[in-house]
Design a protein around this motif. Structure first.
Motif, mmCIF file in Angstrom:
data_model
loop_
_atom_site.group_PDB
_atom_site.id
_atom_site.type_symbol
_atom_site.label_atom_id
_atom_site.label_comp_id
_atom_site.label_asym_id
_atom_site.label_seq_id
_atom_site.Cartn_x
_atom_site.Cartn_y
_atom_site.Cartn_z
ATOM 1 N N PRO A 124 0.890 -1.107 0.133
ATOM 2 C CA PRO A 124 -0.283 -0.220 -0.227
ATOM 3 C C PRO A 124 0.887 1.118 -0.138
ATOM 4 O O PRO A 124 0.857 2.031 -0.384
ATOM 5 C CB PRO A 124 -0.772 -0.029 1.354
ATOM 6 N N ALA A 125 2.016 1.095 0.883
ATOM 7 C CA ALA A 125 2.934 2.298 0.924
ATOM 8 C C ALA A 125 4.057 1.751 0.694
ATOM 9 O O ALA A 125 5.187 2.840 1.013
ATOM 10 C CB ALA A 125 2.606 2.898 2.643
ATOM 11 N N HIS A 126 4.709 0.991 -0.276
ATOM 12 C CA HIS A 126 6.272 0.788 -0.063
ATOM 13 C C HIS A 126 5.845 0.066 -1.436
ATOM 14 O O HIS A 126 5.378 -0.958 -1.447
ATOM 15 C CB HIS A 126 6.083 -0.223 1.116
ATOM 16 N N ALA A 127 7.322 -0.394 -2.076
ATOM 17 C CA ALA A 127 7.330 -0.237 -2.746
ATOM 18 C C ALA A 127 9.099 -0.736 -3.198
ATOM 19 O O ALA A 127 10.175 -0.035 -3.009
ATOM 20 C CB ALA A 127 7.149 0.243 -4.337
ATOM 21 N N VAL A 128 9.146 -1.619 -3.557
ATOM 22 C CA VAL A 128 10.552 -2.087 -4.552
ATOM 23 C C VAL A 128 10.906 -2.316 -5.912
ATOM 24 O O VAL A 128 9.963 -3.027 -6.515
ATOM 25 C CB VAL A 128 11.453 -2.805 -3.557
ATOM 26 N N LEU A 129 11.361 -1.699 -6.420
ATOM 27 C CA LEU A 129 11.891 -1.156 -8.264
ATOM 28 C C LEU A 129 13.179 -1.956 -8.383
ATOM 29 O O LEU A 129 14.022 -1.943 -7.686
ATOM 30 C CB LEU A 129 11.113 -0.182 -8.739
ATOM 31 N N ALA A 130 13.560 -2.898 -9.249
ATOM 32 C CA ALA A 130 14.792 -3.592 -9.756
ATOM 33 C C ALA A 130 14.984 -3.189 -11.031
ATOM 34 O O ALA A 130 13.614 -2.904 -12.537
ATOM 35 C CB ALA A 130 14.992 -4.880 -8.945
ATOM 36 N N LEU A 131 16.737 -3.339 -11.397
ATOM 37 C CA LEU A 131 16.769 -2.992 -12.663
ATOM 38 C C LEU A 131 18.488 -4.301 -12.737
ATOM 39 O O LEU A 131 19.076 -3.827 -12.155
ATOM 40 C CB LEU A 131 17.401 -1.774 -13.168
ATOM 41 N N ASP A 132 17.909 -5.260 -14.211
ATOM 42 C CA ASP A 132 20.097 -5.620 -13.974
ATOM 43 C C ASP A 132 19.448 -5.438 -15.342
ATOM 44 O O ASP A 132 19.320 -5.690 -15.764
ATOM 45 C CB ASP A 132 19.160 -6.923 -14.206
ATOM 46 N N SER A 133 20.666 -4.414 -15.400
ATOM 47 C CA SER A 133 21.560 -3.747 -16.687
ATOM 48 C C SER A 133 22.731 -4.953 -17.373
ATOM 49 O O SER A 133 23.319 -5.291 -16.381
ATOM 50 C CB SER A 133 22.153 -2.406 -16.684
ATOM 51 N N PRO A 134 22.245 -4.710 -18.590
ATOM 52 C CA PRO A 134 23.840 -5.952 -19.094
ATOM 53 C C PRO A 134 24.650 -4.775 -19.538
ATOM 54 O O PRO A 134 24.385 -3.714 -19.225
ATOM 55 C CB PRO A 134 23.336 -6.551 -20.596
ATOM 56 N N ALA A 135 26.010 -5.099 -19.239
ATOM 57 C CA ALA A 135 26.901 -4.382 -19.925
ATOM 58 C C ALA A 135 26.770 -3.582 -21.263
ATOM 59 O O ALA A 135 25.712 -3.799 -22.283
ATOM 60 C CB ALA A 135 28.488 -4.736 -20.259
ATOM 61 N N SER A 136 27.374 -2.218 -22.046
ATOM 62 C CA SER A 136 26.306 -1.435 -22.949
ATOM 63 C C SER A 136 27.981 -0.748 -23.337
ATOM 64 O O SER A 136 28.921 -0.199 -22.257
ATOM 65 C CB SER A 136 25.555 -1.160 -22.625
ATOM 66 N N PRO A 137 27.162 -0.226 -24.556
ATOM 67 C CA PRO A 137 28.732 1.009 -24.833
ATOM 68 C C PRO A 137 28.647 2.931 -23.597
ATOM 69 O O PRO A 137 29.096 3.971 -23.304
ATOM 70 C CB PRO A 137 27.985 1.317 -26.491
#
Length: 235
Positions: A124-137
């Motif tokens: 309701p008042a809390h969230a966790v977002l995530a990003l798994d990023s590969p290598a890139s230029p």
């Protein structure tokens, strides 16, 4: 009169796929993970329990990774501002990065806010977002970053955690880029220890102590005109 948030209190309010709505008392935070892990809109409650919109809204459904719309709050990962000449110094040597066309020959604000994030937790008042990023230029290694977002009636808390997924050491930095709404009645208060001089192309060139008299220890109006100030050593 303060601006309220009746549309966000309505569960049928228009939004885009993947949007999250956090609520705490009269406060509302609209999150848009697919648009670079952004807080797209934010209302906080006054002592009188009236909801006031504090951010310039981010209305796009996603994000252009090079020329993004201004609004909301977005994460700066794995660095903020610019890397001079798009040359990243690492313990293993210097790595050439892709320069940003609007900041060339430098980079600008890291690639994470131009990528879609995933929702790992949502309450309701809390969230966790995530990003798994590969290598890139834009960055020479794989990394994982999580963004912990917590809303109370009168505050929004954002916390980033970064993990380098490469076997070699790489430098990194974290930050946020908010776009606050400016009203003539708005007052700003802060304390910082250092002011940074900058070049004409917005590179920090050196720090100097910031006198207490130069900070806004008591709430004060912003001075007129455009400001580009670099401070550090926040209390």
């Amino acid at each position: 009169m303060p601006e309220s948030a009746p549309r966000l209190q309505d569960p049928a309010a228009p939004s885009f796929p993947g949007d999250l709505l956090l609520a705490a008392g009269a406060a509302r935070a609209l999150l848009r993970p697919r648009a670079g892990g952004r807080v797209a809109r934010l209302w906080l409650a006054t002592p009188q329990h009236e909801a006031v919109e504090v951010l310039h809204p981010y209305d796009a459904p996603d994000v252009d990774p090079l020329r993004w719309a201004k609004g909301g709050i977005y994460p700066l990962v794995p660095y903020s501002n610019r890397i001079a000449q798009a040359r990243l110094r690492t313990p293993d040597g210097t790595v050439a990065l892709a320069a940003h066309p609007d900041a060339a020959p430098h980079t600008l604000h890291g690639p994470a806010h131009g990528l879609p994030w995933q929702t790992e937790q949502a309450g309701p008042a809390h969230a966790v977002l995530a990003l798994d990023s590969p290598a890139s230029p834009a960055w020479p290694g794989r990394y994982r970053v999580t963004q912990d977002i917590r809303l109370t009636p009168d505050s929004l808390s954002l916390r980033l955690q970064f993990t380098n997924l490469e076997p070699r050491v790489l430098p990194a930095g974290l930050g946020f880029h908010p776009y606050f709404r400016h009203r003539p009645s708005a007052r700003l208060r802060y304390r910082a220890a250092w002011a940074w001089d900058r070049s004409d192309d917005f590179l920090a060139t050196g720090a100097r102590p910031l006198p207490e008299s130069a900070t806004l220890a008591a709430p004060a109006a912003l001075p007129p005109g455009t400001l580009t100030d670099y401070f550090s050593g926040w209390s």
